[in-house]
Design a protein around this motif. Structure first.
Motif, PDB file in Angstrom:
ATOM      1  N   UNK A 216       0.820  -1.218   0.000  1.00  0.00           N
ATOM      2  CA  UNK A 216       0.000   0.000   0.000  1.00  0.00           C
ATOM      3  C   UNK A 216       0.848   1.259   0.000  1.00  0.00           C
ATOM      4  N   UNK A 217       1.779   1.347   0.945  1.00  0.00           N
ATOM      5  CA  UNK A 217       2.559   2.567   1.098  1.00  0.00           C
ATOM      6  C   UNK A 217       3.390   2.871  -0.141  1.00  0.00           C
ATOM      7  N   UNK A 218       4.133   1.896  -0.603  1.00  0.00           N
ATOM      8  CA  UNK A 218       5.049   2.134  -1.715  1.00  0.00           C
ATOM      9  C   UNK A 218       4.284   2.414  -3.001  1.00  0.00           C
ATOM     10  N   UNK A 219       3.248   1.645  -3.289  1.00  0.00           N
ATOM     11  CA  UNK A 219       2.538   1.810  -4.560  1.00  0.00           C
ATOM     12  C   UNK A 219       1.725   3.098  -4.581  1.00  0.00           C
ATOM     13  N   UNK A 317      -4.100  -1.534  -7.714  1.00  0.00           N
ATOM     14  CA  UNK A 317      -2.765  -2.085  -7.922  1.00  0.00           C
ATOM     15  C   UNK A 317      -2.173  -2.734  -6.675  1.00  0.00           C
ATOM     16  N   UNK A 318      -2.325  -2.094  -5.519  1.00  0.00           N
ATOM     17  CA  UNK A 318      -1.656  -2.664  -4.342  1.00  0.00           C
ATOM     18  C   UNK A 318      -2.333  -3.934  -3.848  1.00  0.00           C
ATOM     19  N   UNK A 319      -3.659  -4.046  -4.066  1.00  0.00           N
ATOM     20  CA  UNK A 319      -4.319  -5.297  -3.694  1.00  0.00           C
ATOM     21  C   UNK A 319      -3.883  -6.441  -4.603  1.00  0.00           C
ATOM     22  N   UNK A 320      -3.778  -6.185  -5.908  1.00  0.00           N
ATOM     23  CA  UNK A 320      -3.294  -7.220  -6.829  1.00  0.00           C
ATOM     24  C   UNK A 320      -1.893  -7.664  -6.440  1.00  0.00           C
ATOM     25  N   UNK A 467      -4.811  -0.478 -18.312  1.00  0.00           N
ATOM     26  CA  UNK A 467      -4.468  -1.871 -17.995  1.00  0.00           C
ATOM     27  C   UNK A 467      -2.996  -2.173 -18.260  1.00  0.00           C
ATOM     28  N   UNK A 468      -2.400  -1.577 -19.297  1.00  0.00           N
ATOM     29  CA  UNK A 468      -0.976  -1.810 -19.562  1.00  0.00           C
ATOM     30  C   UNK A 468      -0.128  -1.197 -18.468  1.00  0.00           C
ATOM     31  N   UNK A 469      -0.454   0.031 -18.087  1.00  0.00           N
ATOM     32  CA  UNK A 469       0.288   0.697 -17.021  1.00  0.00           C
ATOM     33  C   UNK A 469       0.156  -0.072 -15.713  1.00  0.00           C
ATOM     34  N   UNK A 470      -1.047  -0.530 -15.379  1.00  0.00           N
ATOM     35  CA  UNK A 470      -1.256  -1.267 -14.133  1.00  0.00           C
ATOM     36  C   UNK A 470      -0.409  -2.533 -14.098  1.00  0.00           C
ATOM     37  N   UNK A 471      -0.367  -3.245 -15.213  1.00  0.00           N
ATOM     38  CA  UNK A 471       0.429  -4.474 -15.285  1.00  0.00           C
ATOM     39  C   UNK A 471       1.911  -4.161 -15.092  1.00  0.00           C
ATOM     40  N   UNK A 472       2.403  -3.099 -15.711  1.00  0.00           N
ATOM     41  CA  UNK A 472       3.813  -2.750 -15.573  1.00  0.00           C
ATOM     42  C   UNK A 472       4.143  -2.309 -14.154  1.00  0.00           C
ATOM     43  N   UNK A 473       3.206  -1.629 -13.499  1.00  0.00           N
ATOM     44  CA  UNK A 473       3.436  -1.212 -12.113  1.00  0.00           C
ATOM     45  C   UNK A 473       3.525  -2.433 -11.189  1.00  0.00           C
ATOM     46  N   UNK A 474       2.613  -3.362 -11.356  1.00  0.00           N
ATOM     47  CA  UNK A 474       2.612  -4.563 -10.509  1.00  0.00           C
ATOM     48  C   UNK A 474       3.867  -5.399 -10.772  1.00  0.00           C
TER      49      UNK A 474
END
Length: 549
Positions: A216-219, A317-320, A467-474
């Motif tokens: 949570x904190x970092x993302x 993102x942080x939950x995934x 969705x592309x950005x979310x995948x790259x962040x995770x």
């Protein structure tokens, strides 16, 4: 004789008996006779209290309510309806019906839901009207050959177009992704420049952390900095904590519980975020603010609109990431496979060029997140399986005109919902092990990632542009964590030895590691659900690559 008997019964008892009889007659008509007379209408899941219907069950445990509806339809995945606050909501879980619903943009509208969200986020009535107004020649907001808004879109659809331009794969999305990775890498360390000290569960054990707090904190911090630079942090150093608190109770705002006589838990963080967003923001907002000024959106409503966009960027993102890491930590083979895939994505940067994803600390390594996203079949399968099982959200549409889907007639004025978890657990598509976490299903049958029964990012014109950005962040977060630290469950043995193996006497290793966390389905879901309170994953991490010099 009946009259004489009733005369001897006290009036309150008589009244109760009459009401009970009327209720039984009403229920017989609603859920027995009416479906027989109107077979083209979706069946309603029976309820006892008119108007109220399934309202309490929907907000208390919507997932259980929808499962009850599927059971009522004998798991046929035929369209059915529930009643919430006096309004019908048609529930669609059959893939072919879902595809038809996403294609029908004429009879099924997303704008009605978006309008309700804007009001619930406290956009003022005048600003609401101005935001939906399409510029016409002679209007106060019309500029011929407008360089910012050449298509003369209303503000709502202009904002949508700008975000798509920013988030869809390309130069803008790549810059945003690199900004996220750079910020996450700087934060993912101990000491005054990092955030990991804030995740510690026990000060006596230097590196025992809450995995959920870490994610949570970092993302949230990294997303905030990538979208707004340091601006919001400079205004309010607690901006990340405010957003985490807001996201926890955001369902109250989305469903209209954020305002009223009594202050809800979401009110305080919402006020703090609104205060921070009233200043001058950075990023793509530079393109949005001039148009907001031209249309005449007041500062309060502008901040509310920006809060909606900010919240959407961090809500899942942080939950995934938490669930993926939890699965890895509880399964040695998955952990080692993903570790190998992420290691292959680190590169030597060109001479004299600092790594954008290492914060400039380790000049000899740079994460190629695009390569990682395209060449990590095991991690991608885990990512997809997590999205399949942990997504409790649903696509919602307003029925604006009578239409027919799956042979059923939808009446205007009602709503439609495509619940992703029920869609993602269709036994006819996913088989008898539908409720088991099994990423191999996406490896053995790659077409499942494109199946109409797999819609983690929605569909149609409103499919998530990020969705592309979310995948790259995770993927980037996981790659940095595994590169920088050795990670293990706090109460278990090292992952490469006995964490997922039987003990020496052959018995299961029960008790050596804590139970796998349960998903929180006690509140309405707006996306990827987190764990139940008190069921965090506690990890011990050890720095692998200390700072040079």
């Amino acid at each position: 004789m009946i009259r004489e008997l009733l005369h001897e019964v006290p009036f309150p008892v008589t009244a109760i008996l009459v009401l009970a009889w009327l209720l039984l007659l009403w229920r017989f008509w609603m859920f027995t006779m009416k479906p027989l007379m109107r077979p083209s209408d979706p069946k309603e899941l029976p309820y006892w209290i008119p108007y109220v219907g399934h309202t309490l069950a929907f907000f208390r445990a919507s997932d259980k309510l929808l499962e009850r509806g599927l059971n009522y339809m004998n798991r046929s995945h035929e369209i059915f309806a529930v009643r919430v606050l006096g309004k019908k909501i048609y529930i669609i879980t059959e893939p072919a019906d879902v595809t038809a619903a996403f294609r029908d943009s004429e009879g099924l509208s997303f704008d009605g839901l978006l309008g309700r969200l804007l009001r619930n986020f406290n956009v003022k009535p005048e600003a609401f009207e101005r935001a939906w107004h399409k510029p016409q020649p002679g209007d106060w907001c019309y500029i011929p050959n407008n360089p910012l808004n050449p298509d003369q879109l209303d503000l709502i659809h202009f904002v949508e177009a700008v975000y798509k331009k920013q988030l869809l794969p390309g130069e803008h999305e790549e810059k945003l992704s690199q900004a996220f990775l750079s910020s996450a890498s700087k934060s993912m360390q101990f000491g005054p420049d990092g955030l990991l000290d804030n995740c510690q569960m026990n000060e006596e054990i230097r590196r025992r952390l809450s995995l959920y707090s870490l994610c949570r904190l970092v993302i949230v911090d990294a997303v905030t900095r990538s979208f707004f630079g340091n601006h919001l942090h400079n205004i309010d150093p607690d901006i990340v904590e405010h957003m985490i608190s807001f996201n926890r109770y955001a369902w109250m705002v989305v469903f209209g519980f954020g305002t009223g006589l009594f202050e809800t838990p979401v009110a305080k963080p919402q006020k703090a975020l609104m205060a921070a967003l009233k200043g001058e923001e950075a990023w793509v907002l530079k393109q949005l603010l001039p148009v907001m000024d031209l249309v005449g959106i007041d500062v309060e409503s502008r901040a509310a609109m920006l809060l909606m966009s900010y919240w959407a960027a961090i809500s899942n993102e942080y939950n995934v990431t938490f669930w993926i890491l939890a699965y890895l930590l509880y399964d040695e083979s998955l952990f080692l496979a993903v570790k190998q895939e992420t290691e292959a994505a680190w590169r030597q940067p060109p001479p004299s060029v600092a790594s954008p994803s290492s914060g400039g600390e380790d000049q000899d390594e740079q994460l190629d997140v695009m390569y990682l996203s395209a060449n990590s079949p095991r991690l991608e399968a885990i990512f997809n399986e997590t999205l399949r099982l942990r997504n409790g959200a649903g696509a919602i549409r307003e029925v604006t005109k009578t239409c027919v889907i799956g042979g059923k007639v939808f009446q205007a004025g009602n709503s439609l919902m495509i619940p992703f978890r029920q869609l993602h657990t269709n036994e006819k598509v996913w088989g008898p092990t539908v409720n088991n976490f099994d990423p191999s299903r996406f490896l053995d049958k790659k077409s499942l990632a494109r199946h109409p029964s797999f819609r983690p990012f929605g569909g149609g014109a409103t499919m998530c542009a990020g969705k592309t950005l979310a995948k790259e962040e995770v993927f980037g977060f996981i790659a940095i964590l595994l590169r920088r630290f050795d990670v293990r469950l706090a109460a278990g043995a090292p992952l490469d030895e006995t964490a997922s193996r039987p003990s020496k006497d052959g018995s299961p290793n029960i008790g050596r590691i804590p139970p796998f966390p349960l998903m929180n389905d006690t509140v309405p879901s707006l996306g990827i659900n987190g764990p139940i309170d008190g069921m965090d994953v506690i990890v011990d991490i050890t720095t692998r690559c200390p700072k040079k010099g």
